[in-house]
Design a protein around this motif. Structure first.
Motif, mmCIF file in Angstrom:
data_model
loop_
_atom_site.group_PDB
_atom_site.id
_atom_site.type_symbol
_atom_site.label_atom_id
_atom_site.label_comp_id
_atom_site.label_asym_id
_atom_site.label_seq_id
_atom_site.Cartn_x
_atom_site.Cartn_y
_atom_site.Cartn_z
ATOM 1 N N LYS A 117 -3.449 2.418 5.180
ATOM 2 C CA LYS A 117 -4.176 3.534 5.788
ATOM 3 C C LYS A 117 -4.321 4.660 4.764
ATOM 4 O O LYS A 117 -3.509 4.772 3.836
ATOM 5 C CB LYS A 117 -3.415 4.042 7.006
ATOM 6 C CG LYS A 117 -3.148 2.970 8.059
ATOM 7 C CD LYS A 117 -2.315 3.518 9.198
ATOM 8 C CE LYS A 117 -2.032 2.451 10.250
ATOM 9 N NZ LYS A 117 -1.233 2.985 11.374
ATOM 10 N N PRO A 118 -5.323 5.516 4.930
ATOM 11 C CA PRO A 118 -5.471 6.640 3.990
ATOM 12 C C PRO A 118 -4.203 7.482 3.862
ATOM 13 O O PRO A 118 -3.909 7.993 2.769
ATOM 14 C CB PRO A 118 -6.624 7.436 4.595
ATOM 15 C CG PRO A 118 -7.444 6.409 5.302
ATOM 16 C CD PRO A 118 -6.446 5.444 5.876
ATOM 17 N N PRO B 187 -9.169 1.006 3.194
ATOM 18 C CA PRO B 187 -8.366 0.962 4.428
ATOM 19 C C PRO B 187 -8.365 -0.434 5.028
ATOM 20 O O PRO B 187 -9.396 -1.112 5.066
ATOM 21 C CB PRO B 187 -9.084 1.964 5.340
ATOM 22 C CG PRO B 187 -9.712 2.937 4.391
ATOM 23 C CD PRO B 187 -10.151 2.112 3.212
ATOM 24 N N VAL C 293 -5.586 4.861 -0.969
ATOM 25 C CA VAL C 293 -6.267 4.118 0.088
ATOM 26 C C VAL C 293 -7.491 4.926 0.511
ATOM 27 O O VAL C 293 -7.367 5.996 1.098
ATOM 28 C CB VAL C 293 -5.351 3.868 1.292
ATOM 29 C CG1 VAL C 293 -6.066 2.992 2.314
ATOM 30 C CG2 VAL C 293 -4.039 3.235 0.853
#
Length: 116
Positions: A85-86, A14, A114
Motif C-alpha cells: 500500500k502507499p 499498489p 509504493v
C-alpha cells in the motif's frame, strides 16, 4: 561486529510485492532479527521481527501481508511484502539484536516506494 546489508527495495505499484533481504557478515544464530521502517517526518517503527527460535511478531498494519523469515545457514533474513500500500512507503532498516547481550546493529536502509 556484524555488518548488515539490505537489498530488494524499489518502486512498486499498489497491490504489488517485494522481497527484502538482509545479509549479515556473521552468524545470526544468536540474534533476534528485525525489520524497521521510517517514513518522512515519522519515527522509526518496528515492522516485524524473528527470534532465534523463529517466534515472530508483526506490527498490526502489516499482519497478513508481510512475512519475516530467516536462513541461518546463509546468515540472511527476509521480509516478503505482499499487497503493498502507499502507506508502506518508507526506508526499511534491518536490525540485529543479540539475545542476552547488548550488541545491536543496523543496516544502512533501503527505500521502498509504493506508488502508481
Amino acid at each position: 561486529q556484524v555488518q548488515l546489508v539490505e537489498s530488494g527495495g524499489g518502486l512498486v505499484q499498489p497491490g504489488g510485492s517485494l522481497r527484502l533481504s538482509c545479509a549479515a557478515s556473521g552468524s545470526i544464530r544468536l540474534y533476534t532479527m528485525g525489520w524497521y521502517r521510517q517514513a518522512p517526518a515519522k519515527q522509526r517503527e518496528l515492522v516485524a521481527r524473528i527470534a532465534p527460535g523463529s517466534l515472530t511478531n508483526y506490527t498490526d498494519s502489516v499482519k497478513g501481508r508481510f512475512t519475516i523469515s530467516r536462513d541461518v545457514a546463509k546468515n540472511t533474513t527476509y521480509l516478503q511484502m505482499n499487497n503493498l500500500k502507499p502507506e508502506d512507503t518508507a526506508v526499511y532498516y534491518c536490525n540485529a539484536k543479540r539475545i542476552l547481550g547488548k550488541d545491536n546493529y543496523w543496516g544502512q536502509g533501503i527505500q521502498v516506494t509504493v506508488s502508481s
